[in-house]
Design a protein around this motif. Structure first.
Motif, short mmCIF file in Angstrom:
data_model
loop_
_atom_site.label_atom_id
_atom_site.label_comp_id
_atom_site.label_asym_id
_atom_site.label_seq_id
_atom_site.Cartn_x
_atom_site.Cartn_y
_atom_site.Cartn_z
N SER A 180 105.30 14.08 167.96
CA SER A 180 104.41 13.57 166.92
C SER A 180 105.20 12.94 165.78
N THR A 206 97.42 18.61 164.16
CA THR A 206 97.98 17.80 163.09
C THR A 206 97.64 18.45 161.75
N LYS A 224 101.95 16.03 159.64
CA LYS A 224 102.12 15.82 161.07
C LYS A 224 100.94 15.01 161.56
N LEU A 225 101.21 13.86 162.17
CA LEU A 225 100.16 12.91 162.51
C LEU A 225 99.96 12.86 164.03
#
Length: 457
Positions: A180, A206, A224-225
Motif C-alpha cells: 500500500s 486503510t 495508509k491508502l
C-alpha cells in the motif's frame, strides 16, 4: 582532512559530534540548502537517549519533546476506545530511560547541529557529491559544482538513495513490507485535542492518524491508502484525505508544512564498507517506520563508527579495528530490520523489544569474555547504569574514553572505578567508548593484551 561525512541527517550529525569531541578533522556536507524540514523520525528510543546523553544533547532533546500520547480510536465521528502506544518497561537503576521520547526529526537535527557547531564542527550545505575515487591513502570526492575534496575516509550518511553507495557499487537486498502507498505530513488542524494520538481506521485496513507534536502547533499526519492510488501531497489533497477518513472538515486543515510519500520497505546494504568508504544510517539499511527503529539504528551506527575512526586516526589503533564496524553493525541492522517488519505486520508489540536496551555485540571479534561461568553482565552486553562510591556510571562513561570497573588502571585513555555495581555480578569489566562491555574477567589478568589489541596504550 580526516573524514568527509556525506549527509547532515541524524546519522551524519551524530558522527560529526563524536569525531569533533575526539579532535578528528571532519567535514559534514549536505546536498540540500538546509536541514531536513519534516517530523518523519520522531521516536527517540531509550538506548538512543543514552547515546545522546553521552554526546551532550539529551537535556535539549528531553526539553524539546514529550512521552508518546495514548492512541484514541475513532469510528463514525465517535471515540470508541483508547490504547497505549507501547507496552510499559519498568525503569530501574541500570536503565534510567525506558520509554521512547517523541521529538520531531527536524528538531532533533537542529539540536544535533547546534552541538556540532558548539564543538567546532562544520556543515557545508548545497554540496552534492556526484562521484568518488579512492586509493591506498584516501578518497577524492567530486561535487556537482566540479570541485573535489580529499579525505582519508568517507562516510555515506546520505539516505536510502545514497549517491555514495551507488558510487562504490554496493547493492541493497530487501523486500516490500506493505504494497500500500503511505504518506506522512506535518499539518495544522482545528477541532482535535492535543492529549491523544488520534487514529481513524478505515474498514478496509486503510486509515489515517494525527499525532500532536510536542513543542509545536503541528500534528503529524500518517496515512495508509488503498493499493493502486497515488498520494496527493498538496494542501488540497491532504484536506480531501482528512475529510474522507475523519469527522473533520477539509477547512479544518489550516496549513500544510511538509509532506512525503513512501512504500514501506526493508532493505540491507550488501556491504557496509568498501575500502575507505563506510555506509551508515539509511544508506546502509532502510526500515518500515513502524516501531521507530530506523533513526535509532542509524544514530547507533554513527556511535559505533565514531570511536573506531577516532582510535585509528588519533590514537594509533590498528586499521583492523575499522573492520569491526561492518561486523557489528550489519548484523545489528539486519536484526532491527526484522523487528521493524514484525511490528509493521502486527507480529511484535512495541515495548521491551523495541527500546533497544537489550542489544549488544556478544559475537563480535572485539568481545572477550574470559570468565568460565559469568553471572550478570557479560562481555558484549550494553553496560548498565549504576553507582560506585557515589559516582553514577553514566557520568563516568561520558566522554571519548574507555572505563574500567573493578581494577586500577594506569593506561592513558582509560578511566577506572574500584568496583562494579553489585548488579553487574562478580568480575572486572572494561567498557568501550560506546557503552558496551568489551572485555570481562575474574581479575585483570589478560586485560593488557586486550588493550594492546584495540590500540589503547
Amino acid at each position: 582532512m580526516d573524514v568527509l561525512i556525506v549527509g547532515a541527517g541524524p546519522t551524519g550529525l551524530a558522527l560529526g559530534i563524536d569525531l569533533a569531541r575526539r579532535g578528528v578533522d571532519a567535514l559534514v556536507v549536505e546536498r540540500a540548502q538546509g536541514l531536513f524540514p519534516g517530523s518523519r523520525g520522531k521516536g527517540i528510543q531509550p538506548r538512543t537517549q543514552e547515546v545522546f546523553e553521552d554526546l551532550g544533547v539529551l537535556d535539549a532533546i528531553r526539553a524539546a519533546g514529550s512521552p508518546y500520547p495514548t492512541r484514541m480510536i475513532w469510528k463514525d465521528g465517535e471515540r470508541v476506545g483508547e490504547e497505549p502506544m507501547f507496552e510499559a518497561v519498568a525503569a530501574e537503576e541500570g536503565a534510567p530511560y525506558t520509554e521512547p521520547w517523541m521529538v520531531p526529526q527536524w528538531r532533533t537535527q537542529e539540536i544535533l547541529y547546534a552541538r556540532l557547531v558548539e564543538l567546532g564542527g562544520t556543515v557545508a550545505f548545497g554540496r552534492e557529491v556526484t562521484g568518488l575515487e579512492q586509493d591506498a591513502e584516501g578518497v577524492s570526492a567530486r561535487f556537482a559544482d566540479g570541485t573535489t575534496v580529499r579525505a582519508r575516509y568517507v562516510v555515506a550518511a546520505d539516505g536510502g538513495r545514497s549517491a555514495v553507495r551507488r558510487a562504490v557499487g554496493v547493492g541493497m537486498t530487501g523486500e516490500t513490507v506493505d504494497p500500500s502507498p503511505f504518506l506522512v505530513a506535518d499539518v495544522r488542524v482545528k477541532g482535535l485535542d492535543r492529549e491523544y494520538w488520534h487514529a481513524f481506521p478505515g474498514a478496509d485496513g486503510t486509515g489515517v492518524a494525527l499525532c500532536p507534536l510536542a513543542g509545536t502547533d503541528d500534528f503529524q499526519l500518517a496515512g495508509k491508502l488503498p493499493e493502486g492510488t497515488g498520494p496527493d501531497l498538496t494542501l488540497d489533497g491532504i484536506r480531501t484525505l482528512v475529510a474522507a477518513y475523519t469527522h473533520l472538515g477539509a477547512d479544518d486543515v489550516t496549513e500544510l508544512r511538509w509532506a512525503s510519500d513512501f512504500r514501506p520497505r526493508a532493505a540491507l546494504a550488501d556491504r557496509f564498507r568498501v575500502g575507505r568508504v563506510f555506509l551508515a544510517g539509511d544508506a546502509a539499511h532502510v526500515h518500515s517506520p513502524a516501531g521507530g527503529q530506523g533513526l535509532n539504528t542509524s544514530v547507533q551506527d554513527a556511535y559505533n563508527l565514531g570511536w573506531k575512526l577516532g582510535a585509528v586516526l588519533r590514537d594509533g589503533a590498528p586499521q583492523a579495528l575499522l573492520d569491526t564496524y561492518e561486523e557489528e553493525r550489519r548484523a545489528n541492522a539486519a536484526a532491527m530490520l526484522g523487528l521493524s517488519t514484525g511490528v509493521h505486520r502486527g507480529e511484535i508489540r512495541r515495548g521491551k523489544a523495541t527500546v533497544q536496551l537489550g542489544l549488544g555485540y556478544p559475537d563480535s571479534s572485539l568481545t572477550e569474555e574470559t570468565r568460565t561461568d559469568p553471572a550478570g553482565v557479560r562481555a558484549g552486553d550494553r553496560a548498565p547504569d549504576g553507582t560506585v562510591d557515589g559516582v553514577r556510571l553514566f557520568d563516568a562513561f561520558r566522554g571519548p574514553h574507555w572505563t574500567l570497573l573493578g581494577a586500577p588502571a594506569h593506561v592513558a585513555g582509560v578511566h577506572a572505578l574500584p568496583a562494579a555495581p553489585a548488579s553487574y555480578g562478580p568480575g572486572v569489566f572494561l567498557v568501550r567508548p560506546d557503552g558496551y562491555v568489551g572485555w570481562a574477567g575474574g581479575s585483570a589478568e589478560g586485560l593488557g593484551t586486550y588493550l594492546a589489541r584495540v590500540g589503547v596504550r
